[in-house]
Motif scaffolding. Structure first.
Motif, mmCIF file in Angstrom:
data_model
loop_
_atom_site.group_PDB
_atom_site.id
_atom_site.type_symbol
_atom_site.label_atom_id
_atom_site.label_comp_id
_atom_site.label_asym_id
_atom_site.label_seq_id
_atom_site.Cartn_x
_atom_site.Cartn_y
_atom_site.Cartn_z
ATOM 1 N N LYS A 29 -9.578 24.879 -9.769
ATOM 2 C CA LYS A 29 -10.392 23.763 -9.273
ATOM 3 C C LYS A 29 -9.834 22.438 -9.782
ATOM 4 C CE LYS A 29 -14.389 21.907 -7.758
ATOM 5 N NZ LYS A 29 -14.947 22.022 -6.442
ATOM 6 N N ALA A 30 -9.482 22.375 -11.064
ATOM 7 C CA ALA A 30 -8.906 21.156 -11.630
ATOM 8 C C ALA A 30 -7.585 20.813 -10.943
ATOM 9 C CB ALA A 30 -8.698 21.314 -13.132
ATOM 10 N N ARG A 31 -6.773 21.825 -10.667
ATOM 11 C CA ARG A 31 -5.504 21.606 -9.961
ATOM 12 C C ARG A 31 -5.770 21.103 -8.539
ATOM 13 N NH1 ARG A 31 -2.911 24.975 -6.679
ATOM 14 N NH2 ARG A 31 -4.099 26.766 -7.407
ATOM 15 N N ALA A 32 -6.759 21.678 -7.864
ATOM 16 C CA ALA A 32 -7.087 21.255 -6.498
ATOM 17 C C ALA A 32 -7.599 19.814 -6.471
ATOM 18 C CB ALA A 32 -8.116 22.199 -5.884
ATOM 19 N N ILE A 33 -8.376 19.427 -7.481
ATOM 20 C CA ILE A 33 -8.845 18.037 -7.561
ATOM 21 C C ILE A 33 -7.656 17.092 -7.692
ATOM 22 C CG2 ILE A 33 -10.061 16.381 -9.037
ATOM 23 C CD1 ILE A 33 -12.068 18.647 -9.672
ATOM 24 N N GLY A 34 -6.729 17.434 -8.567
ATOM 25 C CA GLY A 34 -5.531 16.603 -8.743
ATOM 26 C C GLY A 34 -4.710 16.509 -7.467
ATOM 27 N N GLU A 35 -4.546 17.639 -6.780
ATOM 28 C CA GLU A 35 -3.777 17.634 -5.535
ATOM 29 C C GLU A 35 -4.458 16.782 -4.470
ATOM 30 O OE1 GLU A 35 -3.330 21.740 -4.520
ATOM 31 O OE2 GLU A 35 -1.875 22.103 -6.115
ATOM 32 N N ALA A 36 -5.785 16.892 -4.369
ATOM 33 C CA ALA A 36 -6.516 16.106 -3.370
ATOM 34 C C ALA A 36 -6.404 14.614 -3.668
ATOM 35 C CB ALA A 36 -7.984 16.538 -3.329
ATOM 36 N N GLN A 37 -6.527 14.246 -4.926
ATOM 37 C CA GLN A 37 -6.419 12.837 -5.290
ATOM 38 C C GLN A 37 -5.002 12.309 -5.066
ATOM 39 O OE1 GLN A 37 -7.906 12.926 -9.302
ATOM 40 N NE2 GLN A 37 -10.031 12.643 -8.647
ATOM 41 N N GLU A 38 -4.004 13.109 -5.413
ATOM 42 C CA GLU A 38 -2.620 12.688 -5.195
ATOM 43 C C GLU A 38 -2.325 12.513 -3.704
ATOM 44 O OE1 GLU A 38 -0.142 15.619 -7.031
ATOM 45 O OE2 GLU A 38 -0.902 15.183 -9.029
ATOM 46 N N ALA A 39 -2.802 13.455 -2.901
ATOM 47 C CA ALA A 39 -2.563 13.373 -1.457
ATOM 48 C C ALA A 39 -3.266 12.158 -0.864
ATOM 49 C CB ALA A 39 -3.045 14.657 -0.776
ATOM 50 N N ALA A 40 -4.479 11.862 -1.331
ATOM 51 C CA ALA A 40 -5.201 10.686 -0.828
ATOM 52 C C ALA A 40 -4.456 9.408 -1.202
ATOM 53 C CB ALA A 40 -6.626 10.662 -1.384
ATOM 54 N N ARG A 41 -3.947 9.346 -2.432
ATOM 55 C CA ARG A 41 -3.177 8.159 -2.836
ATOM 56 C C ARG A 41 -1.901 8.035 -2.011
ATOM 57 N NH1 ARG A 41 -5.103 9.645 -8.085
ATOM 58 N NH2 ARG A 41 -3.239 10.863 -8.465
ATOM 59 N N GLN A 42 -1.282 9.170 -1.709
ATOM 60 C CA GLN A 42 -0.077 9.147 -0.871
ATOM 61 C C GLN A 42 -0.411 8.578 0.507
ATOM 62 O OE1 GLN A 42 3.003 10.244 -1.912
ATOM 63 N NE2 GLN A 42 3.931 9.653 0.013
ATOM 64 N N GLY A 43 -1.513 9.029 1.081
ATOM 65 C CA GLY A 43 -1.927 8.534 2.389
ATOM 66 C C GLY A 43 -2.290 7.067 2.365
ATOM 67 N N ALA A 44 -2.860 6.607 1.254
ATOM 68 C CA ALA A 44 -3.286 5.202 1.153
ATOM 69 C C ALA A 44 -2.105 4.241 1.070
ATOM 70 C CB ALA A 44 -4.199 5.019 -0.060
ATOM 71 N N GLN A 45 -0.902 4.762 1.045
ATOM 72 C CA GLN A 45 0.279 3.902 1.052
ATOM 73 C C GLN A 45 0.721 3.528 2.463
ATOM 74 O OE1 GLN A 45 3.424 5.389 -1.454
ATOM 75 N NE2 GLN A 45 1.979 6.011 -3.039
ATOM 76 N N ALA A 46 0.049 4.089 3.468
ATOM 77 C CA ALA A 46 0.407 3.799 4.860
ATOM 78 C C ALA A 46 -0.279 2.514 5.310
ATOM 79 C CB ALA A 46 0.008 4.973 5.751
ATOM 80 N N LEU A 47 0.165 1.411 4.760
ATOM 81 C CA LEU A 47 -0.447 0.114 5.067
ATOM 82 C C LEU A 47 0.009 -0.422 6.425
ATOM 83 C CD1 LEU A 47 -0.060 -1.648 1.624
ATOM 84 C CD2 LEU A 47 -2.122 -0.636 2.591
ATOM 85 N N ASP A 48 -0.888 -1.126 7.067
ATOM 86 C CA ASP A 48 -0.564 -1.834 8.295
ATOM 87 C C ASP A 48 0.079 -3.160 7.874
ATOM 88 O OD1 ASP A 48 -0.421 -3.201 10.657
ATOM 89 O OD2 ASP A 48 -2.489 -2.777 11.267
ATOM 90 N N LEU A 49 1.397 -3.157 7.779
ATOM 91 C CA LEU A 49 2.117 -4.326 7.284
ATOM 92 C C LEU A 49 2.035 -5.513 8.247
ATOM 93 C CD1 LEU A 49 5.258 -2.651 5.689
ATOM 94 C CD2 LEU A 49 3.204 -3.517 4.567
ATOM 95 N N THR A 50 1.900 -5.246 9.526
ATOM 96 C CA THR A 50 1.776 -6.342 10.502
ATOM 97 C C THR A 50 0.509 -7.142 10.235
ATOM 98 O OG1 THR A 50 2.950 -5.004 12.129
ATOM 99 C CG2 THR A 50 1.712 -6.896 12.959
ATOM 100 N N ALA A 51 -0.607 -6.438 10.022
ATOM 101 C CA ALA A 51 -1.874 -7.124 9.737
ATOM 102 C C ALA A 51 -1.816 -7.823 8.386
ATOM 103 C CB ALA A 51 -3.033 -6.132 9.750
ATOM 104 N N TYR A 52 -1.165 -7.204 7.426
ATOM 105 C CA TYR A 52 -1.066 -7.819 6.093
ATOM 106 C C TYR A 52 -0.267 -9.119 6.145
ATOM 107 C CZ TYR A 52 -0.209 -8.434 1.143
ATOM 108 O OH TYR A 52 -0.143 -8.953 -0.124
ATOM 109 N N ARG A 53 0.834 -9.083 6.876
ATOM 110 C CA ARG A 53 1.676 -10.287 6.978
ATOM 111 C C ARG A 53 1.022 -11.379 7.812
ATOM 112 N NH1 ARG A 53 6.676 -6.407 7.745
ATOM 113 N NH2 ARG A 53 7.261 -6.170 5.565
#
Length: 129
Positions: A29-53
């Motif tokens: 369970k602890a490993r799954a929590i870490g994997e879920a959090q890591e995957a969410a952080r990985q996904g949160a790197q997909a920024l819309d750079l056009t809107a940001y700029r």
């Protein structure tokens, strides 16, 4: 007396199985929590750079964020799903823990699941040289 000894032995074995295999399930369970959090952080790197700029808006590209998160989960060997919006990525991971002692009573594995979420954050606390 023999029936009593057999029943007590089975009860002790099952209790030991709960302790050992329960501990292994907690570790999974602890490993799954870490994997879920890591995957969410990985996904949160997909920024819309056009809107940001254009106007400084921090938002995600949902399809790209979901794909990045699911790719990360797939690399771990566990199964999972990701849901992404323009503001947040949520990942749910399902992992299996093989049992050691509970196999004797027919329980081959225990399934655990965990979820994690991440959203883009503007880091204004770091000075850029």
């Amino acid at each position: 007396m023999t029936v009593f000894v057999v029943l007590v032995s089975v009860a002790v074995l099952m209790f030991g199985g709960l302790v050992l295999d329960g501990g292994l399930a907690l570790a999974a369970k602890a490993r799954a929590i870490g994997e879920a959090q890591e995957a969410a952080r990985q996904g949160a790197q997909a920024l819309d750079l056009t809107a940001y700029r254009a106007n400084g808006a921090l938002r995600l590209l949902p399809e790209q964020a979901r794909a990045l998160a699911e790719r990360h989960v797939a690399a771990t060997g566990d199964s999972g799903t990701a849901v992404a919006t323009a503001d947040e990525v949520t990942v749910t991971v399902t992992a299996r823990s093989s049992t050691q002692l509970l196999r004797v009573v027919g329980i081959q594995s225990l399934t655990v699941s965990a979820s994690g979420s991440a959203h883009p954050v503007r880091n204004s606390g770091i000075a850029v040289p």
